[in-house]
Design a protein around this motif. Structure first.
Motif, mmCIF file in Angstrom:
data_model
loop_
_atom_site.group_PDB
_atom_site.id
_atom_site.type_symbol
_atom_site.label_atom_id
_atom_site.label_comp_id
_atom_site.label_asym_id
_atom_site.label_seq_id
_atom_site.Cartn_x
_atom_site.Cartn_y
_atom_site.Cartn_z
ATOM 1 N N PRO A 177 0.809 -1.225 0.000
ATOM 2 C CA PRO A 177 0.000 0.000 0.000
ATOM 3 C C PRO A 177 0.846 1.280 0.000
ATOM 4 O O PRO A 177 0.323 2.354 -0.273
ATOM 5 C CB PRO A 177 -0.813 -0.118 1.282
ATOM 6 N N LEU A 181 0.655 6.232 -1.879
ATOM 7 C CA LEU A 181 -0.271 5.315 -1.208
ATOM 8 C C LEU A 181 -1.252 4.772 -2.235
ATOM 9 O O LEU A 181 -1.890 5.533 -2.958
ATOM 10 C CB LEU A 181 -1.012 6.029 -0.078
ATOM 11 N N THR A 182 -1.363 3.446 -2.284
ATOM 12 C CA THR A 182 -2.124 2.765 -3.316
ATOM 13 C C THR A 182 -3.225 1.907 -2.714
ATOM 14 O O THR A 182 -3.037 1.300 -1.660
ATOM 15 C CB THR A 182 -1.177 1.857 -4.132
ATOM 16 N N GLU A 196 -6.818 0.719 -1.060
ATOM 17 C CA GLU A 196 -7.683 1.160 0.026
ATOM 18 C C GLU A 196 -6.837 1.459 1.254
ATOM 19 O O GLU A 196 -6.175 0.577 1.797
ATOM 20 C CB GLU A 196 -8.723 0.088 0.343
ATOM 21 N N ILE A 197 -6.859 2.717 1.684
ATOM 22 C CA ILE A 197 -6.094 3.145 2.853
ATOM 23 C C ILE A 197 -7.061 3.142 4.032
ATOM 24 O O ILE A 197 -7.804 4.089 4.263
ATOM 25 C CB ILE A 197 -5.469 4.551 2.626
ATOM 26 N N LEU A 218 -1.731 10.622 -2.849
ATOM 27 C CA LEU A 218 -2.949 9.829 -2.698
ATOM 28 C C LEU A 218 -3.619 9.556 -4.040
ATOM 29 O O LEU A 218 -4.709 8.974 -4.070
ATOM 30 C CB LEU A 218 -3.942 10.547 -1.778
ATOM 31 N N ALA A 273 -4.802 6.048 -4.595
ATOM 32 C CA ALA A 273 -5.654 5.499 -3.528
ATOM 33 C C ALA A 273 -7.099 5.421 -4.023
ATOM 34 O O ALA A 273 -7.619 6.374 -4.596
ATOM 35 C CB ALA A 273 -5.563 6.349 -2.277
ATOM 36 N N THR A 274 -7.724 4.289 -3.770
ATOM 37 C CA THR A 274 -9.123 4.112 -4.170
ATOM 38 C C THR A 274 -10.083 4.389 -3.022
ATOM 39 O O THR A 274 -11.276 4.581 -3.236
ATOM 40 C CB THR A 274 -9.356 2.680 -4.692
ATOM 41 N N PHE A 317 -9.867 6.312 1.125
ATOM 42 C CA PHE A 317 -9.035 6.940 2.143
ATOM 43 C C PHE A 317 -9.889 7.142 3.384
ATOM 44 O O PHE A 317 -10.744 8.024 3.434
ATOM 45 C CB PHE A 317 -8.479 8.274 1.629
ATOM 46 N N GLY A 375 -6.306 6.478 7.774
ATOM 47 C CA GLY A 375 -5.325 7.111 6.890
ATOM 48 C C GLY A 375 -5.132 8.576 7.236
ATOM 49 O O GLY A 375 -4.015 9.088 7.224
ATOM 50 N N CYS A 429 -3.660 15.057 -4.050
ATOM 51 C CA CYS A 429 -4.969 14.421 -3.992
ATOM 52 C C CYS A 429 -5.902 15.033 -5.042
ATOM 53 O O CYS A 429 -6.290 16.192 -4.917
ATOM 54 C CB CYS A 429 -5.582 14.575 -2.607
#
Length: 119
Positions: free
Chosen positions: A12, A26-27, A29-30, A57, A60-61, A63, A67, A89
């Motif tokens: 992640p 960050l990749t 689901e956080i 982010l 990221a899918t 957050f 997170g 973001c």
């Protein structure tokens, strides 16, 4: 015998240096399930005096609040060492949450963040 493909789980958090910045990407689901692994990566950055840290982010899918707690802790640690933290973001809802949570410097793209000089 046939060869079976086993999916490789991606991490992640991915940390690298570019253009004078330490970037933490960050990749996925956080959330609470990956927070410990991400915390270990974030603990290793932002401890050098004057370090510029960018948390990306974009990939990221999801957050979640866990997170957000990590980002708040990273911001405090980076600032305590005289460094600067930015968050990349492109997700408008997450940007609104970040702005409510505190003074995060937010960029829409990684390229934008890397072009900025520390505030």
């Amino acid at each position: 015998m046939s060869q079976q493909h086993v999916p490789v789980l991606s991490r992640p958090a991915h940390v690298y240096r570019t253009h004078g910045h330490t970037v933490v990407e960050l990749t996925g689901e956080i959330d609470l399930t990956v927070v410990d692994e991400i915390a270990a990566e974030l603990d290793a950055v932002g401890t050098h005096p004057g370090e510029s840290v960018v948390i990306d982010l974009s990939p990221a899918t999801f957050f979640g609040s866990s997170g957000l707690n990590l980002l708040c802790g990273a911001r405090r640690r980076v600032q305590a060492h005289g460094g600067h933290l930015q968050v990349v973001c492109p997700h408008s809802l997450t940007v609104r949450v970040l702005r409510l949570a505190g003074p995060f410097r937010v960029a829409s793209t990684l390229a934008e963040a890397l072009q900025r000089t520390p505030a």
